[in-house]
Motif scaffolding. Sequence first.
Motif, PDB file in Angstrom:
ATOM      1  N   ALA A   1       0.812  -1.227   0.000  1.00 27.92           N
ATOM      2  CA  ALA A   1       0.000   0.000   0.000  1.00 27.92           C
ATOM      3  C   ALA A   1       0.840   1.269   0.000  1.00 27.92           C
ATOM      4  O   ALA A   1       0.521   2.228  -0.712  1.00 27.92           O
ATOM      5  CB  ALA A   1      -0.944  -0.014   1.191  1.00 27.92           C
TER       6      ALA A   1
ATOM      7  N   ASP B   1     -11.541  10.618  -3.854  1.00 28.55           N
ATOM      8  CA  ASP B   1     -10.680   9.863  -2.955  1.00 28.55           C
ATOM      9  C   ASP B   1     -10.532   8.438  -3.537  1.00 28.55           C
ATOM     10  O   ASP B   1     -11.503   7.682  -3.571  1.00 28.55           O
ATOM     11  CB  ASP B   1     -11.341   9.829  -1.571  1.00 28.55           C
ATOM     12  CG  ASP B   1     -10.581   8.964  -0.589  1.00 28.55           C
ATOM     13  OD1 ASP B   1      -9.690   8.213  -1.031  1.00 28.55           O
ATOM     14  OD2 ASP B   1     -10.887   9.043   0.612  1.00 28.55           O
TER      15      ASP B   1
ATOM     16  N   GLN C   1      -7.242   0.108  -8.986  1.00 25.86           N
ATOM     17  CA  GLN C   1      -7.431   1.532  -8.668  1.00 25.86           C
ATOM     18  C   GLN C   1      -7.359   2.395  -9.918  1.00 25.86           C
ATOM     19  O   GLN C   1      -8.133   3.342 -10.073  1.00 25.86           O
ATOM     20  CB  GLN C   1      -6.378   1.980  -7.657  1.00 25.86           C
ATOM     21  CG  GLN C   1      -6.584   1.304  -6.329  1.00 25.86           C
ATOM     22  CD  GLN C   1      -6.128   2.149  -5.142  1.00 25.86           C
ATOM     23  OE1 GLN C   1      -5.761   3.305  -5.286  1.00 25.86           O
ATOM     24  NE2 GLN C   1      -6.153   1.557  -3.973  1.00 25.86           N
TER      25      GLN C   1
ATOM     26  N   HIS D   1      -3.494  -4.526  -7.405  1.00 27.39           N
ATOM     27  CA  HIS D   1      -4.154  -3.441  -6.649  1.00 27.39           C
ATOM     28  C   HIS D   1      -4.054  -2.129  -7.423  1.00 27.39           C
ATOM     29  O   HIS D   1      -4.996  -1.347  -7.475  1.00 27.39           O
ATOM     30  CB  HIS D   1      -3.512  -3.264  -5.275  1.00 27.39           C
ATOM     31  CG  HIS D   1      -3.446  -4.534  -4.494  1.00 27.39           C
ATOM     32  ND1 HIS D   1      -4.577  -5.235  -4.151  1.00 27.39           N
ATOM     33  CD2 HIS D   1      -2.394  -5.244  -4.007  1.00 27.39           C
ATOM     34  CE1 HIS D   1      -4.211  -6.321  -3.480  1.00 27.39           C
ATOM     35  NE2 HIS D   1      -2.903  -6.345  -3.386  1.00 27.39           N
TER      36      HIS D   1
ATOM     37  N   ALA E   1       0.167   4.092  -3.129  1.00 24.86           N
ATOM     38  CA  ALA E   1      -0.456   5.419  -2.980  1.00 24.86           C
ATOM     39  C   ALA E   1       0.225   6.497  -3.837  1.00 24.86           C
ATOM     40  O   ALA E   1      -0.469   7.214  -4.563  1.00 24.86           O
ATOM     41  CB  ALA E   1      -0.502   5.810  -1.511  1.00 24.86           C
TER      42      ALA E   1
ATOM     43  N   GLN F   1      -9.351   5.713  -2.511  1.00 30.48           N
ATOM     44  CA  GLN F   1      -9.757   4.607  -1.615  1.00 30.48           C
ATOM     45  C   GLN F   1     -11.268   4.421  -1.641  1.00 30.48           C
ATOM     46  O   GLN F   1     -11.774   3.306  -1.668  1.00 30.48           O
ATOM     47  CB  GLN F   1      -9.326   4.897  -0.167  1.00 30.48           C
ATOM     48  CG  GLN F   1      -7.833   5.008   0.038  1.00 30.48           C
ATOM     49  CD  GLN F   1      -7.147   3.685  -0.236  1.00 30.48           C
ATOM     50  OE1 GLN F   1      -7.732   2.623  -0.112  1.00 30.48           O
ATOM     51  NE2 GLN F   1      -5.886   3.747  -0.657  1.00 30.48           N
ATOM     52  N   LYS F   2     -11.964   5.559  -1.609  1.00 30.99           N
ATOM     53  CA  LYS F   2     -13.431   5.478  -1.637  1.00 30.99           C
ATOM     54  C   LYS F   2     -13.906   4.960  -2.989  1.00 30.99           C
ATOM     55  O   LYS F   2     -14.864   4.202  -3.062  1.00 30.99           O
ATOM     56  CB  LYS F   2     -14.041   6.863  -1.374  1.00 30.99           C
ATOM     57  CG  LYS F   2     -13.958   7.302   0.077  1.00 30.99           C
ATOM     58  CD  LYS F   2     -14.785   8.570   0.261  1.00 30.99           C
ATOM     59  CE  LYS F   2     -14.703   9.055   1.699  1.00 30.99           C
ATOM     60  NZ  LYS F   2     -15.302  10.397   1.829  1.00 30.99           N
TER      61      LYS F   2
END
Length: 545
Positions: free
Chosen positions: A143, A364, A486, A482, A147, A366-367
């Motif tokens: 993670a 966002d 995203q 991941h 990011a 993540q959201k």
Amino acid sequence: SGGGGGGGDKQPPSLWEPIPFVYNSLQFLLDNEGFMKRAQAALKKTTVARFRQGGHLVYLVSGPKNVQAVFGRSHNNNIHNDDLMVRSTLPLWYRLSADDLRRFATDKTGRGRNPLPGTEDTPPENRLFLGYEHVHNEFLARAQHLAPMVEQYQRQLTQTLDGLCPSPSDATGTGKKGRNDDGVVLGVVDFCKGRVARCALHALLGPGAFEISPDLVERMWEFDDAVFPLVMGLRLGVPEWLNRRAHAAHRRYLNAVRRYLDAAWADFDWADPASADARWEPRFGAQVTREVAKWFRDHGFTGPDTGPGAVGILAWAQNSNVIPTTTWLVMEVARDPELLRALREEVETAFATDGATGRRRTLDPQKVAALPLLASAYTETLRLRMNFNVVRNVRQSFTMAGYTIRGGSLLQVPTLVAHYDEDVWGAESHPASEFWAGRHIKYTDEPDAEGRVTRKRVFAMASRTGSYFPYGGGNLICPGRHFAKQEIMLTIALLISRFDIEFLGWTKLDGSPSDRPPRNDPRFSGGGAAPPDRDMKIRIRPIAS
Ligand code: HEM
């Protein structure tokens, strides 16, 4: 078909072969779609089948239980891809020299924390497979490294979308109102392969890549087109002069990556801790890129193409599946106004709000990744479009579904059979072969603060690992999964929250009108995410906010 030897060596049925020893191998390479149709039919009657490919015994594996066994922990040491890496991936894509390749070939220690029995004396620095895999798992999958890459991607794509057509308020200021009312017409394939891929490469390689190799995106897609002929050339032993176009495309791509890497090495200050530890910096871009280049250098790999090969294949792995998947998903959303409306409503909940003013700010990520309908549509796209066989080597014989899987053989686990399984995925009036954005959604009734019960959408994909594996599985599963998720979800979220999208029509890839919607491009069958064989024209207009 049937047994090959009795007693302890019961063999699964073999795929029928009109021309013994030759037909299956050649059809697999030259008409993968035709081969997979036969395999699919055969795997309706048995969960394991076998065939021969270039002298190797190959088992085709299907059925959730068998697939889970292939990916399960108990086989981590026994089912691997080290030989496949040495036979094709490392020479073909990483461009290892013969000497360098030999070093990998002699590493028989496996990927476990402890070396395999009989190899315990191997010095840790000679455990090359484990060491290299660690670079991906550490700098791509975790993670804290994800990011900064996602942040860069979001920034680039936001800028790109802003540049497509100025928002209505800007337009009024600059007197370009007419252009806005008309919006902008785009081809979805071109948009994704061009602008979206450029943003993704920027996040991975940094801005220097484009300063030094402005044609990097084009060179990468030219290489992508050459991947099949190159693989085939290696498998069938085709000499380079007979496969000239593909080799030339590969060389041009490697050279574009090489120019960027040479400049990054020359400019980068390894002695400066702020640079050496940076998770993202403008020379190499994401830390994973720098660490991949550095790993091969630090471990004494001297082949002249190895650095560009390794970084080139990372950049290709980043885009070759993400871009076709994104393209399909944009098309599904653009052709279905009801889905577009529902997704847009959902995406509205993923904006971060400013604590002080209460005004919405940026999305966002993540959201976004947690939005149930968007996650379901993304999952559905990968389910339908990923078409490849996960491949593995087998060290020692073991039993599966009552059959002996022989040591030294290969396993192939087709996504096509699992992902299109009617028993697993079929729903009333939504057969497995159809895109249905809501397929992976459940509804739950939940009381709100005032005690009123509301219906809530929940993303539901539990315990389907044996039936859904677009990213492969087990300890070799895609380390970029991941990031990919995203990227794809953010792209859709950014696009639909900014623009109204109007479907104008289907075209062929050359832009001429098409009388039918796209299908999976058969040229890419077996190679991962199949791109659409048709393009879609859309008109986008900025939404007044
Ligand atoms: C929709 C997107 C993607 C799909 C469907 C996908 C799929 C896969 C699959 C099936 C494998 C082989 C796994 C196995 O053998 O079990 C793989 C490997 C890999 N992928 Fe992805 N991938 C995607 C995106 C990405 C991205 C965004 C990156 C990097 C930024 C990436 C980097 C890699 C790498 C480095 C490997 C090789 C790992 C190794 O064997 O050393 N992938 N991917």
